[in-house]
Design a protein around this motif. Structure first.
Motif, short mmCIF file in Angstrom:
data_model
loop_
_atom_site.label_atom_id
_atom_site.label_comp_id
_atom_site.label_asym_id
_atom_site.label_seq_id
_atom_site.Cartn_x
_atom_site.Cartn_y
_atom_site.Cartn_z
N VAL A 22 36.02 83.64 38.18
CA VAL A 22 36.77 83.00 37.10
C VAL A 22 37.79 83.69 36.39
CG1 VAL A 22 37.05 80.73 35.72
CG2 VAL A 22 35.94 80.88 38.37
N ALA A 23 36.44 84.69 35.16
CA ALA A 23 37.00 84.88 34.45
C ALA A 23 38.22 86.42 34.58
CB ALA A 23 35.09 85.52 33.32
N VAL A 24 37.82 87.14 35.31
CA VAL A 24 38.30 88.22 35.38
C VAL A 24 39.35 87.82 36.07
CG1 VAL A 24 39.12 89.93 37.44
CG2 VAL A 24 36.61 89.56 36.50
N GLY A 25 39.31 86.42 36.66
CA GLY A 25 41.42 85.97 37.55
C GLY A 25 41.71 85.39 36.77
N LEU A 59 45.77 86.84 34.64
CA LEU A 59 47.35 86.20 34.73
C LEU A 59 47.10 85.91 33.41
CD1 LEU A 59 48.26 83.52 35.95
CD2 LEU A 59 46.70 82.04 34.82
N PHE A 60 46.88 85.99 32.43
CA PHE A 60 47.74 86.25 30.71
C PHE A 60 47.93 87.28 30.23
CE2 PHE A 60 44.72 82.34 29.96
CZ PHE A 60 45.56 81.77 29.77
#
Length: 55
Positions: free
Chosen positions: A43-46, A50-51
């Motif tokens: 999730v953190a990598v995604g 994204l940002f």
């Protein structure tokens, strides 16, 4: 530049965790920690990807 900073911080944190484990300051194993928290890493990598796209 920001990705280099994040990668460096991750390496420092992992290194400190391994050092604490080798010195006997903690009894947690890295394998057990990764097995438990691997979804959070994804999730953190995604979110980072994204940002990071707008830049």
């Amino acid at each position: 530049m920001r990705s280099n900073l994040i990668a460096a911080l991750i390496l420092i944190i992992v290194g400190l965790f391994l050092l604490a484990s080798n010195l006997g300051w903690t009894d947690a194993s890295l394998g057990r920690l990764i097995a438990t928290w691997w979804p959070v890493i994804l999730v953190a990598v995604g979110v980072g990807m994204l940002f990071g796209r707008g830049k």
